[in-house]
Design a protein around this motif. Structure first.
Motif, PDB file in Angstrom:
ATOM      1  N   PHE A   1     -44.902 -11.285 -73.628  1.00 52.04           N
ATOM      2  CA  PHE A   1     -45.169 -11.298 -72.201  1.00 52.04           C
ATOM      3  C   PHE A   1     -44.365 -10.179 -71.548  1.00 52.04           C
ATOM      4  N   PRO A   2     -44.880  -9.570 -70.498  1.00 53.50           N
ATOM      5  CA  PRO A   2     -44.110  -8.530 -69.802  1.00 53.50           C
ATOM      6  C   PRO A   2     -42.867  -9.120 -69.157  1.00 53.50           C
ATOM      7  N   GLU A   3     -41.886  -8.287 -68.901  1.00 52.54           N
ATOM      8  CA  GLU A   3     -40.658  -8.760 -68.269  1.00 52.54           C
ATOM      9  C   GLU A   3     -40.975  -9.344 -66.893  1.00 52.54           C
ATOM     10  N   HIS A   4     -40.384 -10.491 -66.591  1.00 49.80           N
ATOM     11  CA  HIS A   4     -40.658 -11.166 -65.320  1.00 49.80           C
ATOM     12  C   HIS A   4     -39.538 -12.153 -65.044  1.00 49.80           C
ATOM     13  N   ALA A   5     -39.595 -12.815 -63.907  1.00 50.20           N
ATOM     14  CA  ALA A   5     -38.610 -13.834 -63.532  1.00 50.20           C
ATOM     15  C   ALA A   5     -39.334 -14.982 -62.842  1.00 50.20           C
ATOM     16  N   HIS A   6     -38.680 -16.144 -62.783  1.00 50.43           N
ATOM     17  CA  HIS A   6     -39.241 -17.324 -62.129  1.00 50.43           C
ATOM     18  C   HIS A   6     -38.319 -17.796 -61.012  1.00 50.43           C
ATOM     19  N   GLY A   7     -38.887 -18.592 -60.113  1.00 49.45           N
ATOM     20  CA  GLY A   7     -38.097 -19.218 -59.055  1.00 49.45           C
ATOM     21  C   GLY A   7     -37.578 -20.575 -59.489  1.00 49.45           C
TER      22      GLY A   7
ATOM     23  N   PRO B   1     -31.559 -19.234 -66.485  1.00 50.64           N
ATOM     24  CA  PRO B   1     -31.419 -19.743 -65.116  1.00 50.64           C
ATOM     25  C   PRO B   1     -32.426 -19.104 -64.159  1.00 50.64           C
ATOM     26  N   THR B   2     -32.591 -19.734 -63.031  1.00 41.71           N
ATOM     27  CA  THR B   2     -33.499 -19.241 -61.993  1.00 41.71           C
ATOM     28  C   THR B   2     -33.241 -17.781 -61.658  1.00 41.71           C
ATOM     29  N   GLY B   3     -34.320 -16.994 -61.588  1.00 39.21           N
ATOM     30  CA  GLY B   3     -34.228 -15.603 -61.152  1.00 39.21           C
ATOM     31  C   GLY B   3     -33.877 -14.605 -62.224  1.00 39.21           C
ATOM     32  N   VAL B   4     -33.540 -15.047 -63.432  1.00 42.98           N
ATOM     33  CA  VAL B   4     -33.171 -14.120 -64.500  1.00 42.98           C
ATOM     34  C   VAL B   4     -34.431 -13.465 -65.069  1.00 42.98           C
ATOM     35  N   ARG B   5     -34.444 -12.135 -65.084  1.00 40.58           N
ATOM     36  CA  ARG B   5     -35.573 -11.421 -65.648  1.00 40.58           C
ATOM     37  C   ARG B   5     -35.516 -11.524 -67.171  1.00 40.58           C
ATOM     38  N   HIS B   6     -36.668 -11.742 -67.791  1.00 38.76           N
ATOM     39  CA  HIS B   6     -36.692 -11.958 -69.232  1.00 38.76           C
ATOM     40  C   HIS B   6     -38.028 -11.533 -69.818  1.00 38.76           C
ATOM     41  N   ARG B   7     -38.032 -11.418 -71.127  1.00 37.22           N
ATOM     42  CA  ARG B   7     -39.230 -11.034 -71.875  1.00 37.22           C
ATOM     43  C   ARG B   7     -39.267 -11.889 -73.138  1.00 37.22           C
ATOM     44  N   VAL B   8     -40.419 -12.493 -73.426  1.00 37.59           N
ATOM     45  CA  VAL B   8     -40.561 -13.375 -74.582  1.00 37.59           C
ATOM     46  C   VAL B   8     -41.703 -12.880 -75.457  1.00 37.59           C
ATOM     47  N   GLY B   9     -41.474 -12.838 -76.763  1.00 44.09           N
ATOM     48  CA  GLY B   9     -42.512 -12.410 -77.695  1.00 44.09           C
ATOM     49  C   GLY B   9     -42.261 -12.996 -79.065  1.00 44.09           C
TER      50      GLY B   9
END
Length: 281
Positions: A31-37, A69-77
């Motif tokens: 998945f592209p790098e992104h963050a969640h609330g 944690p909330t708001g941390v940008r990450h990438r999963v593959g």
């Protein structure tokens, strides 16, 4: 072979208090790098995931998970493919959990709870059973033990990716720093500095940790100790047992008996995505 990008759907909804997502990730997809609330727990029921966040990247097996944690940008593959499970957890429900990305051990109980939460996702909770499963998951997360020895992994686009992928595919690869430096177009000294900077240790130490990681993966897949030792390039079974005991504090047999203390959880292949609520990685 290049990695391909998976599309993360839009229209995400805040978990109330937990949303469970299940998805099969094909080999060499991410998945592209992104963050969640909201908070997220990244876990693979089977296979190995690579998770990158805040300058660090790890490979995790089904005995491990990553807390984001909330708001941390990450990438999963996943390099070879994995059955991905993602838990999104509302801020309030995750209060008191780590404030920084953390790799931790997954107990058989927590694994069983994650599988159960995915199975009942979206069903009507008439008797409060889903709520009780949620409470147990949160309780298990609060008890989870951090793992400082997780397998470091290079970030996407790193010149070390070819090296690490090759050694992961074949831990017996005999090439040392000089040959790998030539392969990657850099001096042996430059390679050593790059490995230390990106992986936090020497190439020799990383290869030793990789062998341990692969040992757990292979034995978890059904290989016996002798075959695992051969697959990893050890000269003898006793040499492998000694190395494993030195790192883990117990023999491979004892480690696997501990893993099998709880009955195996039956798994089934699922559609590309199945969860309660919205989707994303």
């Amino acid at each position: 072979m290049a990695w391909e990008t998976l599309q993360a759907p839009s229209g995400l909804a805040t978990p109330q208090p937990i949303t469970v997502r299940a998805q099969a990730i094909p080999a060499r997809h991410s998945f592209p790098e992104h963050a969640h609330g909201w908070h997220q727990m990244v876990y693979a029921i089977s296979g190995v995931l690579t998770v990158a966040s805040e300058g660090h990247s790890f490979a995790i097996s089904p005995e491990q998970a990553v807390w984001l944690p909330t708001g941390v940008r990450h990438r999963v593959g996943s390099l070879l493919g994995a059955e991905f499970r993602s838990l999104w957890i509302a801020d309030e429900a995750g209060r008191g959990l780590p404030a920084a990305p953390t790799v931790f051990a997954v107990t058989p109980l927590l694994k069983a709870l994650i599988v159960e939460a995915a199975e009942i996702a979206g069903a009507e909770d008439r008797d409060g059973y889903a709520g009780r499963v949620t409470d147990l998951i949160i309780d298990q997360l609060r008890r989870a033990q951090p793992l400082p020895g997780a397998l470091a992994w290079p970030r996407a686009g790193s010149s070390l990716m070819a090296l690490c992928e090759a050694l992961y595919a074949d831990p017996t690869d005999p090439r040392g720093p000089r040959m790998w430096g030539a392969e990657l177009g850099m001096s042996e000294r430059t390679l050593a500095r790059r490995v230390e900077a990106e992986l936090g240790m020497s190439l020799r130490s990383w290869r030793r940790r990789l062998r341990l990681f692969k040992a757990i993966e292979l034995m978890g897949g059904g290989l016996d100790v002798t075959r695992t030792a051969l697959e990893l390039g050890y000269g003898s079974t006793s040499a492998f047992v000694y190395a494993f005991r030195t790192e883990m504090g117990c023999s491979p047999q004892a480690y696997m008996r501990g893993r099998s203390a709880f009955s195996s959880v039956p798994l089934r292949r699922e559609a590309p995505a199945r969860q309660a609520g919205a989707q994303s990685a």
